[in-house]
Design a protein around this motif. Structure first.
Motif, mmCIF file in Angstrom:
data_model
loop_
_atom_site.group_PDB
_atom_site.id
_atom_site.type_symbol
_atom_site.label_atom_id
_atom_site.label_comp_id
_atom_site.label_asym_id
_atom_site.label_seq_id
_atom_site.Cartn_x
_atom_site.Cartn_y
_atom_site.Cartn_z
ATOM 1 N N VAL A 122 -52.128 -21.809 44.714
ATOM 2 C CA VAL A 122 -52.137 -20.839 43.400
ATOM 3 C C VAL A 122 -51.712 -19.442 44.385
ATOM 4 N N ASN A 123 -52.335 -19.307 45.545
ATOM 5 C CA ASN A 123 -51.973 -17.798 46.167
ATOM 6 C C ASN A 123 -50.551 -17.817 46.797
ATOM 7 N N SER A 124 -50.008 -18.995 46.650
ATOM 8 C CA SER A 124 -48.709 -19.079 47.135
ATOM 9 C C SER A 124 -47.455 -18.493 46.429
ATOM 10 N N PHE A 125 -48.033 -18.139 45.216
ATOM 11 C CA PHE A 125 -46.986 -17.581 44.150
ATOM 12 C C PHE A 125 -45.933 -16.495 44.711
ATOM 13 N N GLY A 126 -44.772 -16.605 44.256
ATOM 14 C CA GLY A 126 -43.683 -15.761 44.643
ATOM 15 C C GLY A 126 -42.389 -15.939 44.108
ATOM 16 N N PRO A 127 -41.406 -15.172 44.326
ATOM 17 C CA PRO A 127 -40.122 -15.242 43.534
ATOM 18 C C PRO A 127 -39.681 -16.633 43.814
ATOM 19 N N ALA A 128 -39.988 -17.443 44.752
ATOM 20 C CA ALA A 128 -39.249 -18.803 44.616
ATOM 21 C C ALA A 128 -40.002 -19.778 44.081
ATOM 22 N N PRO A 135 -48.575 -22.822 40.542
ATOM 23 C CA PRO A 135 -48.714 -21.283 40.623
ATOM 24 C C PRO A 135 -48.569 -20.614 39.356
ATOM 25 N N ALA A 136 -47.162 -20.974 38.850
ATOM 26 C CA ALA A 136 -46.665 -20.171 37.648
ATOM 27 C C ALA A 136 -47.394 -20.693 36.475
ATOM 28 N N LEU A 137 -47.792 -21.922 36.395
ATOM 29 C CA LEU A 137 -48.199 -22.281 35.314
ATOM 30 C C LEU A 137 -49.775 -21.878 35.415
ATOM 31 N N PHE A 138 -50.584 -21.691 36.211
ATOM 32 C CA PHE A 138 -51.967 -21.107 36.549
ATOM 33 C C PHE A 138 -51.943 -19.664 35.962
ATOM 34 N N LEU A 139 -50.848 -18.871 36.150
ATOM 35 C CA LEU A 139 -50.756 -17.527 35.633
ATOM 36 C C LEU A 139 -50.639 -17.467 34.134
ATOM 37 N N SER A 140 -49.707 -18.505 33.644
ATOM 38 C CA SER A 140 -49.754 -18.694 32.434
ATOM 39 C C SER A 140 -51.007 -18.884 31.673
ATOM 40 N N TRP A 141 -51.687 -20.030 32.167
ATOM 41 C CA TRP A 141 -53.126 -20.424 31.541
ATOM 42 C C TRP A 141 -54.066 -19.370 31.692
ATOM 43 N N ALA A 142 -54.107 -18.297 32.843
ATOM 44 C CA ALA A 142 -54.954 -17.285 33.082
ATOM 45 C C ALA A 142 -54.685 -16.293 31.953
ATOM 46 N N SER A 143 -53.522 -16.141 31.383
ATOM 47 C CA SER A 143 -53.132 -15.040 30.442
ATOM 48 C C SER A 143 -53.661 -15.288 29.246
ATOM 49 N N GLU A 144 -53.929 -16.781 29.035
ATOM 50 C CA GLU A 144 -54.464 -17.171 27.550
ATOM 51 C C GLU A 144 -56.001 -17.262 27.768
#
Length: 238
Positions: A122-128, A135-144
């Motif tokens: 998760v902490n490796s989230f970046g532009p790539a 990581p990207a799906l975690f951020l979407s989940w966290a926003s909800e």
């Protein structure tokens, strides 16, 4: 190999997982590692007769027999039951052996390593990072599911995902129990855990996990894939 082929096939068919699906798969992979260690342990102690260098078929025998008891991923259990060599070479475990193997597998299940792997990913989230990456799906989940969405970012810039193992444990509890099982005073960067997440833990699920194994009710695969609460509670107190 079969797992990788199936994953590619699903991707080509346009079937993808959400955050819950990827997290469940990650937990299942660590349960599979525990089963692999259990297989090697039983072969080495003479409890199973397998001369293969890698006892893959015996691992499948164990997965088929104890998988439902430890909440292994349903697809892993299904593949194991399709292993004809395992069915021919190894008899099904007796009920006492199923109980003993399930208990031993839970002891071999490395909760700390699982959470550390999740944190690193998760902490490796970046532009790539792809849109369907963990990581990207975690951020979407966290926003909800989080009231304080910025709690997943670093304090200095609020631009880099930065969570730790205790917070990752709360994420898994929120995902599988409906809410974190933290104490009333537990905090993350000064914020109460209870104020960060929207949900509250499902009392019925917590009761089922805390009950003796023989009395536990059957739950859906995404619920049984969760971490054993007693083990995680011990690690939180350490």
């Amino acid at each position: 190999q079969a797992r990788a082929v199936e994953r590619v096939g699903l991707r080509l068919s346009g079937v993808s997982s959400d955050f819950g699906g990827l997290a469940t798969r990650l937990v299942g992979e660590y349960k599979s590692l525990a089963i692999q260690m259990l297989a090697l342990e039983r072969v080495a102690s003479g409890l199973a007769n397998d001369t293969d260098e890698a006892p893959t078929h015996y691992e499948n025998r164990l997965t088929a027999d104890i998988g439902p008891c430890i909440g292994a991923n349903a697809d892993d259990i299904r593949r194991a039951r399709l292993d004809g060599h395992a069915a021919q070479r190894f008899p099904r475990l007796s009920e006492p052996d199923v109980a003993a193997c399930a208990c031993r597998c839970c002891e071999l299940f490395d909760v700390t390593a699982l959470l550390q792997a999740f944190v690193a990913e998760v902490n490796s989230f970046g532009p790539a990072s792809g849109q369907e990456s963990l990581p990207a799906l975690f951020l979407s989940w966290a926003s909800e599911h989080m009231v304080e969405k910025h709690a997943v970012f670093d304090d200095a810039t609020c631009s880099r995902v930065d969570i730790d193992v205790p917070f990752a444990l709360c994420v898994f509890e929120a995902l599988f129990f409906g809410g974190p099982c933290a104490t009333a005073t537990e905090r993350h960067r000064g914020l109460l855990i209870s104020e960060i997440f929207r949900g509250r833990p499902d009392a019925a699920l917590l009761e089922a996990v805390a009950a003796p194994r023989g009395q536990r009710k059957k739950r859906k695969s995404h619920e049984t894939a969760t971490i054993d609460r007693a083990a995680t509670k011990r690690r939180r107190q350490q």
